[in-house]
Write a protein that holds these residues in place. Structure first.
Motif, short mmCIF file in Angstrom:
data_model
loop_
_atom_site.label_atom_id
_atom_site.label_comp_id
_atom_site.label_asym_id
_atom_site.label_seq_id
_atom_site.Cartn_x
_atom_site.Cartn_y
_atom_site.Cartn_z
N GLY A 289 0.52 -1.44 0.07
CA GLY A 289 0.19 -0.49 0.46
C GLY A 289 1.10 1.27 -0.14
N GLU A 290 -0.01 2.00 0.17
CA GLU A 290 0.40 3.53 0.15
C GLU A 290 1.66 3.96 1.26
OE1 GLU A 290 0.25 6.45 -2.30
OE2 GLU A 290 -1.38 5.69 -3.31
N THR A 300 -1.03 12.50 6.54
CA THR A 300 -0.88 12.20 5.43
C THR A 300 -0.78 11.75 3.98
OG1 THR A 300 1.42 13.34 5.90
CG2 THR A 300 -0.20 14.95 6.45
N LEU A 301 -1.08 12.23 2.80
CA LEU A 301 -0.80 11.27 1.82
C LEU A 301 0.00 12.35 1.23
CD1 LEU A 301 -0.35 8.54 0.18
CD2 LEU A 301 -2.97 9.15 -0.15
N LYS A 302 0.51 12.18 0.51
CA LYS A 302 1.54 12.81 -0.56
C LYS A 302 1.58 14.56 0.17
CE LYS A 302 0.32 10.20 -4.09
NZ LYS A 302 -0.10 8.96 -5.67
N GLY A 303 1.61 14.37 1.40
CA GLY A 303 1.61 15.84 1.57
C GLY A 303 0.56 16.48 2.21
N ASN A 304 -0.50 16.48 2.00
CA ASN A 304 -2.16 16.35 1.77
C ASN A 304 -2.25 16.11 3.33
OD1 ASN A 304 -2.29 18.52 -0.60
ND2 ASN A 304 -2.30 16.51 -1.33
N TRP A 311 -8.33 7.35 7.33
CA TRP A 311 -6.81 7.31 7.82
C TRP A 311 -6.28 5.45 7.73
CZ3 TRP A 311 -6.03 9.56 13.34
CH2 TRP A 311 -6.09 10.91 13.29
N PRO A 312 -5.21 5.20 7.37
CA PRO A 312 -5.80 3.75 7.52
C PRO A 312 -5.53 2.94 8.72
CG PRO A 312 -3.63 4.60 6.91
CD PRO A 312 -4.41 6.20 6.86
N LYS A 313 -5.53 1.73 7.88
CA LYS A 313 -5.15 0.99 9.75
C LYS A 313 -3.79 0.94 10.42
CE LYS A 313 -3.52 -3.15 6.61
NZ LYS A 313 -4.16 -4.31 5.99
#
Length: 518
Positions: A289-290, A300-304, A311-313
């Motif tokens: 995953g990411e 955050t994901l890619k700065g956002n 929210w991921p697990k």
């Protein structure tokens, strides 16, 4: 492993000398082939110079140890055992850089030469070491003289790594910059036969590099800097929750330790805090995953920033981070981080994290990280900055000389009069040295001097003028000797500089090292 080399008195730090000669003095040599007895070996490319200079931080310079073998020489001076160095032609001299220039002024004390300093390098065991050395006259003002054993390792048959010269070294400071070695020129009888009658080296160095004041940056800037070979450091501090919260809200990095199962909650828990939990490289790489970031206790994901509902697990990947460390810190580290020595000799630890969610609790420990980088600037040519000593060969014994260096080791009786952090000097008359068969030293000369190991590579200077801080290089410290076996060093020796020495020096004095890349 050669037992003779390991019993040397190398402790006298071998020093380099950078020389800058009058071009006309070497015009004939500029196009000449190297002396048949000379061996020229590359030390590093110009592209690595800034990284190597940056490696030698003030703390590493001060913590480095003198290049000392397991014993030093105790050799009885007798009429039958004294060396008989002899000229192999007419005597000659090359004038020092700046001869006839401005004087240093009248002083009741001896003015120490700023051409003299320390050479630093990493030995075959990965340890930071040093010797003494001096800048010497050369066409391109880029030459250093030191002992052969302070540059070239006869056990591995190759030069030492990360070699630099620091003129005017004083207590961890490099006032005129750090000069990275480009090429070393030695006599074949030293590199092949380990003959200490040829224990000298002339090292061509790149332009000096000056370290700029350290500055604090964010992790992104820090990582980009070290990924390009720059020097940086990271600090970690245990703080309370409020400090941790403020720091991470500003975008700073942090982590949380001592998370118990009772502290953990799910990602949608009201008031959950997203924290980085350290894991090992292989566990981290298995997670699919990411790759997420953490900021303001949020994900955050890619700065956002993500809304809590997205929210991921627990256990999802969090961005890794890399830290440059000293060899001592590297060896001592026992955590799950991934340890690596890169191609430029930098010791690094990469830390890997997964996300966990916790509720605020007193049992948790909060840690914040701060990041600092060091940058460097081109300081110009060695000889332009500090000058260069002249050179002499085929000189008679019985002449008055000064020798300079950084003695540090104790006498054999345990007395330790020198720190190795400041330059010292001796004055004496050259005479035949004791024969030291262990090093095949049969034609060296010596002066009476109480230097202890650490001065290796330091210059013997004829006609030294205190007002100008210049003289003529007539030798480099090779061995420290206790000649009457009373537990006190009383002589330092040098190879006799003859026509062979001049031939190697003349060739080295006409080599150009090129420009540092921007």
């Amino acid at each position: 492993m050669n037992p003779r080399v390991k019993r040397l008195v190398l402790p006298l730090g071998g020093a380099l000398v950078v020389t800058s000669m009058i071009g006309a003095s070497f015009s004939s040599a500029a196009q000449a082939a190297p002396d048949p007895d000379a061996k020229t070996t590359a030390l590093t490319s110009s592209g690595n110079a800034k990284a190597i200079a940056g490696y030698w931080t003030a703390s590493k310079l001060k913590s480095a140890t003198t290049y000392l073998a397991d014993s030093t020489v105790s050799a009885k001076l007798t009429k039958t055992g004294a060396a008989r160095a002899a000229a192999d032609g007419k005597p000659g001299v090359v004038a020092p850089t700046g001869e006839g220039g401005k004087t240093a002024g009248v002083s009741k004390n001896l003015n120490l030469p700023i051409t003299v300093g320390k050479v630093f390098f990493i030995d075959d065991k990965g340890k930071e070491r040093w010797c003494s050395g001096s800048s010497v006259q050369s066409k391109y003002r880029n030459l250093v003289a030191t002992a052969g054993h302070c540059v070239y390792d006869t056990d591995t048959n190759k030069p030492f790594n990360n070699f630099v010269f620091i003129p005017g070294y004083y207590q961890g400071k490099a006032p005129w910059g750090i000069y990275v070695g480009a090429k070393v020129n030695t006599h074949d009888d030293f590199t092949v036969y380990e003959d200490y009658d040829y224990d000298y080296a002339f090292v061509n160095v790149y332009n000096g590099i000056k370290q700029q004041p350290e500055k604090e940056v964010d992790y992104k800037t820090y990582k980009a800097h070290v990924d390009k070979g720059g020097v940086g450091r990271e600090t970690s501090t245990n703080v309370d929750f409020e400090t941790y919260d403020k720091w991470t809200q500003k975008g700073g990095l942090g982590k949380v330790d001592n998370v118990s199962s009772e502290d953990e909650v799910g990602p949608q828990y009201n008031g959950a805090l997203a924290v980085a939990s350290e894991t090992d490289k292989w566990t981290w790489e298995k997670v699919t995953g990411e790759v997420y970031g953490l900021k303001d206790d949020k994900v955050t994901l890619k700065g956002n920033a993500l809304p809590q509902a997205s929210w991921p697990k627990t256990g999802s990947k969090v961005e890794s981070r890399i830290e440059n460390v000293t060899k001592t810190e590297y060896d001592a580290y026992k955590g799950p981080g991934y340890k690596k020595v890169d191609a430029k000799g930098n010791y690094t630890i990469t830390y890997y994290y997964v996300v966990k969610y916790i509720k605020k609790t007193a049992t948790v420990k909060y840690v914040i990280f701060r990041h600092y980088i060091s940058t460097v600037a081109d300081a110009g040519r060695l000889g332009d900055n500090v000058g260069g000593q002249g050179f002499s060969w085929n000189q008679k014994l019985g002449k008055k000389v000064f020798t300079f260096g950084y003695p540090t080791a104790p006498h054999l009786d345990g007395d330790k009069p020198y720190s190795g952090q400041t330059q010292k000097w001796c004055y004496g008359t050259t005479a035949a040295a004791p024969v030291v068969s262990a090093y095949k030293a049969q034609e060296q000369q010596a002066i009476k001097c109480a230097f202890t190991p650490g001065a290796s590579g330091g210059p013997f200077l004829l006609q030294y003028k205190s007002s100008k801080r210049t003289g003529y290089l007539n030798g480099v410290v090779s061995l420290t000797i206790d000649s009457d076996k009373n537990g006190r060093y009383d002589r330092v020796t040098t190879p006799y500089f003859n026509g062979d020495t001049y031939g190697i020096y003349k060739y080295a004095a006409n080599l150009w090292t090129g420009k540092l890349p921007a």
